[in-house]
Enzyme design. Structure first.
Site, PDB file in Angstrom:
ATOM      1  N   ARG A 112      -2.496  -0.628  13.024  1.00 11.33           N
ATOM      2  CA  ARG A 112      -2.174  -0.283  11.715  1.00 11.33           C
ATOM      3  C   ARG A 112      -1.161   0.946  11.687  1.00 11.33           C
ATOM      4  O   ARG A 112      -1.693   1.938  12.116  1.00 11.33           O
ATOM      5  CB  ARG A 112      -3.272  -0.268  10.658  1.00 11.33           C
ATOM      6  N   HIS A 157       2.223   5.264   2.727  1.00 13.04           N
ATOM      7  CA  HIS A 157       0.812   5.753   2.982  1.00 13.04           C
ATOM      8  C   HIS A 157       0.918   7.253   2.594  1.00 13.04           C
ATOM      9  O   HIS A 157       1.080   8.200   3.274  1.00 13.04           O
ATOM     10  CB  HIS A 157       0.644   5.940   4.642  1.00 13.04           C
ATOM     11  N   GLU A 203      -4.713   3.748  -0.364  1.00 14.63           N
ATOM     12  CA  GLU A 203      -5.731   4.762  -1.006  1.00 14.63           C
ATOM     13  C   GLU A 203      -5.097   5.227  -2.387  1.00 14.63           C
ATOM     14  O   GLU A 203      -5.110   6.499  -2.626  1.00 14.63           O
ATOM     15  CB  GLU A 203      -6.280   5.725  -0.248  1.00 14.63           C
ATOM     16  N   ASN A 343     -10.884   0.961   3.046  1.00 13.82           N
ATOM     17  CA  ASN A 343     -11.214   2.166   3.892  1.00 13.82           C
ATOM     18  C   ASN A 343     -12.641   2.569   3.381  1.00 13.82           C
ATOM     19  O   ASN A 343     -12.798   3.055   2.356  1.00 13.82           O
ATOM     20  CB  ASN A 343     -10.059   3.238   3.636  1.00 13.82           C
ATOM     21  N   TYR A 345     -15.833   5.214   4.663  1.00 11.49           N
ATOM     22  CA  TYR A 345     -16.307   6.219   5.661  1.00 11.49           C
ATOM     23  C   TYR A 345     -17.578   6.756   5.414  1.00 11.49           C
ATOM     24  O   TYR A 345     -18.378   6.920   6.328  1.00 11.49           O
ATOM     25  CB  TYR A 345     -15.340   7.486   5.533  1.00 11.49           C
ATOM     26  N   GLU A 418      -9.789   1.092   7.482  1.00 11.12           N
ATOM     27  CA  GLU A 418     -10.262   2.384   8.321  1.00 11.12           C
ATOM     28  C   GLU A 418     -11.775   2.442   8.051  1.00 11.12           C
ATOM     29  O   GLU A 418     -12.219   2.276   7.058  1.00 11.12           O
ATOM     30  CB  GLU A 418      -9.525   3.644   7.566  1.00 11.12           C
TER      31      GLU A 418
END
Ligand SMILES: *[C@@H]1O[C@H](CO)[C@@H](O)[C@H](O)[C@H]1NC(C)=O
Ligand SMILES: *[C@@H]1O[C@H](CO)[C@@H](O)[C@H](O)[C@H]1NC(C)=O
Ligand SMILES: *[C@@H]1O[C@H](CO)[C@@H](O)[C@H](O)[C@H]1NC(C)=O
Length: 529
Positions: A112, A157, A203, A343, A345, A418
């Site tokens: 990516r 991005h 995002e 994404n 985390y 991610e």
């Protein structure tokens, strides 16, 4: 009957014959062999993720124009922790072949990356196409495919040509929709014969928050007490920027679907930053608060793009602050993606701040939805704390977020775009400490295990990307935080594999690429809403 149905029926018959023999021992065998089956379906993408500004460097090379981060990172008084910038970053622009070799040695089947908009259109739609920029991405894509690595490409991005900021205030103006659509069309036309996975935005929930609510990203717009900026309005501008981004997304998707998808056969999605929000108590108020937290973050974008309307909680609380979609826009928006990029985390506890009084903080204001977040409940952390104030290790969050998205959006295909673990560089940190990254390995193993559980329970997940292949420029944290599977020495730009690189390679060899295809696998299904 298709192959997957045949396999499923075959598996069922196998069970029928096996069970009567010796039920208990055969069940154990069955369970063991099931346990050994990879949960990851055939063609599952295992990869690593990156972005142009964080990796490429080459900021004035070969006709590239200045982007918003070039300008911001050179401005005195910016909010970048170590005063650094992405002028060189990890010099991926010149070292991409070496980096592809690193990927190849991991055994990944996908990569990516994002396109630097200003490299292709130095002045947006107000200037010419920079052919050198097109050539760079052609070379990158071809070199990847030569090694069997499929590109997943993010169109933007966080970075965009500064020209668009200077001319009309970028995302605050509806003109940005036209610029993005123009750029997207050029990318589909130039690269779509080889790129089969497209992401429009990365995002945007965080991008508009940082750019227009807290002001820590360019163009540094916000109002007190959300941040300390010269211009801006934290309580209205994020919604205007988001609205333009949503409409820009759908304009690009419309172009892809009408001009390219049939011949190129790829798919297009959007990536959201998806925390898992766990209600801090069983009270209805806290459960509703956790739902508001989701609505005012990832669902802010996903609901319009999938259902053609903003989340009802946002509409109720914000009223006329929230821009409206026209009837035509609503129709165009529905089913406006082929996959959701996730994404993920970390996770937080969430408490209600609508009926209870909360200390001011993230989420607590009206325009954020009246909720408060915390990593702890009664002094006990939700998961192991890390070097990073915002990151704790709660692998269950992976299963929970994927399952939540599956249930909320009718199991639209998802790609984990991610997931990764950050370590802070301290003055006395040694390279050796970073290379032996046991904590990162534990983190990745835990999160992948929870992902496989979600997949076994039916979530349609098509890929997983570690952030990141290399240590890199982490926005406001500069080079002070390291997320790489490979260590980068910023003096020499030498890349060295960490323990996590060795671990990921082994994981992929055991779980990836349809290695161990047996009946009963979750097969890729056609998209169904
Ligand atoms: C499954 O894995 C276990 C250990 O991980 C191993 O002992 C067993 O032989 C494997 N079973 C099959 C059917 O491959
Ligand atoms: C806001 O920023 C200005 C200029 O950078 C600075 O002088 C001032 O102290 C800041 N105010 C607060 C409350 O941080
Ligand atoms: C490194 O410095 C930190 C403080 O910045 C300190 O807490 C730590 O003990 C030091 N580690 C070593 C190995 O000296």
């Amino acid at each position: 009957m298709d192959v997957s149905t045949m396999l499923c029926v075959g598996f069922f018959l196998l069970q029928m014959f096996m069970l009567p023999l010796s039920i208990s021992s055969e069940l154990v065998t069955l369970e063991q062999s099931l346990g050994n089956l990879s949960a990851f379906p055939p063609n599952f993408l295992f990869g690593t993720a990156s972005s142009a500004y964080q990796y490429e460097g080459g900021f004035m090379s070969d006709g590239k124009g200045l982007n918003n981060w070039d300008v911001y990172s050179h401005k005195p008084g910016n909010m970048i922790a170590d005063g650094s910038n992405g002028d060189i970053a990890v010099d991926h622009y010149h070292r991409y072949l070496e980096d592809i070799d690193l990927m190849h040695s991991l055994g990944v089947n996908s990569y990516r990356f994002s396109i630097s908009w200003a490299r292709i259109l130095p002045k947006g739609r107000f200037g010419k196409i920079n052919e050198a920029g097109i050539n760079f991405y052609n070379k990158l894509i071809d070199a990847l495919l030569l090694k069997g690595i499929k590109p997943l490409v993010t169109l933007t991005h966080v970075d965009f040509p500064q020209e668009l900021e200077d001319r009309y205030g970028s995302w605050l103006s509806p003109e940005s929709q036209e610029d993005f659509a123009y750029f997207a069309d050029i990318c589909f036309k130039s690269f779509g014969d080889r790129v089969k996975y497209w992401v429009t935005f990365n995002e945007p929930d965080f991008q508009v928050k940082f750019a227009y609510r807290t002001g820590i990203f360019p163009p540094s717009r916000c109002s007190w007490p959300f941040g300390n900026c010269t211009y801006g309005d934290s309580e209205t501008e994020p919604f205007i920027a988001a609205h333009n981004i949503i409409l820009a997304h759908i304009a690009a998707v419309h172009i892809y679907r009408t001009k390219y998808q049939e011949t190129q056969g790829g798919s297009v999605g959007i990536v959201l930053h998806c925390f898992w929000f766990e209600p801090i108590s069983n009270s209805l108020a806290d459960k509703l608060a956790a739902e508001r937290a989701r609505s005012f973050t990832m669902k802010w974008f996903l609901d319009p793009i999938i259902f053609g309307r903003y989340p009802p909680e946002m509409q109720n609380i914000l009223g006329s602050i929230l821009p409206e979609f026209s009837t035509t826009e609503k129709e165009k928006l529905k089913k406006g993606l082929d996959f959701i990029g996730v994404n993920h985390y970390t996770s937080y506890y969430v408490k209600d701040c609508m009926f209870s009084v909360c200390e001011p903080g993230t989420g607590t204001s009206k325009t954020e939805g009246f909720w408060g977040q915390s990593s702890q409940k009664n002094g006990i952390p939700i998961g192991e704390l890390t070097d990073l104030a915002w990151q704790n290790v709660y692998p269950q969050g992976m299963e929970k977020i994927v399952t939540y998205l599956k249930e909320t959006y009718h199991n639209i295909p998802m790609i984990i775009t991610e997931n990764g673990y950050g370590e802070v560089s301290k003055a006395n940190s040694t390279t050796e400490e970073f290379l032996y990254d046991v904590k990162r390995v534990e983190y990745l193993a835990g999160y992948l295990d929870q992902l496989s559980t979600a997949i076994r329970k039916g979530a349609d997940v098509r890929g997983y990307f570690v952030w990141s292949l290399l240590d890199n420029f982490e926005w406001n944290l500069g080079y002070t935080v390291r997320f790489g599977l490979h260590h980068v020495d910023y003096k020499t730009l030498k890349r060295t594999p960490k323990s996590s690189a060795t671990w990921y390679k082994k994981f992929i060899s055991e779980h990836g690429q349809a290695k161990d295809q047996k009946p009963g696998h979750v097969q890729n299904r056609p998209y169904c809403y």
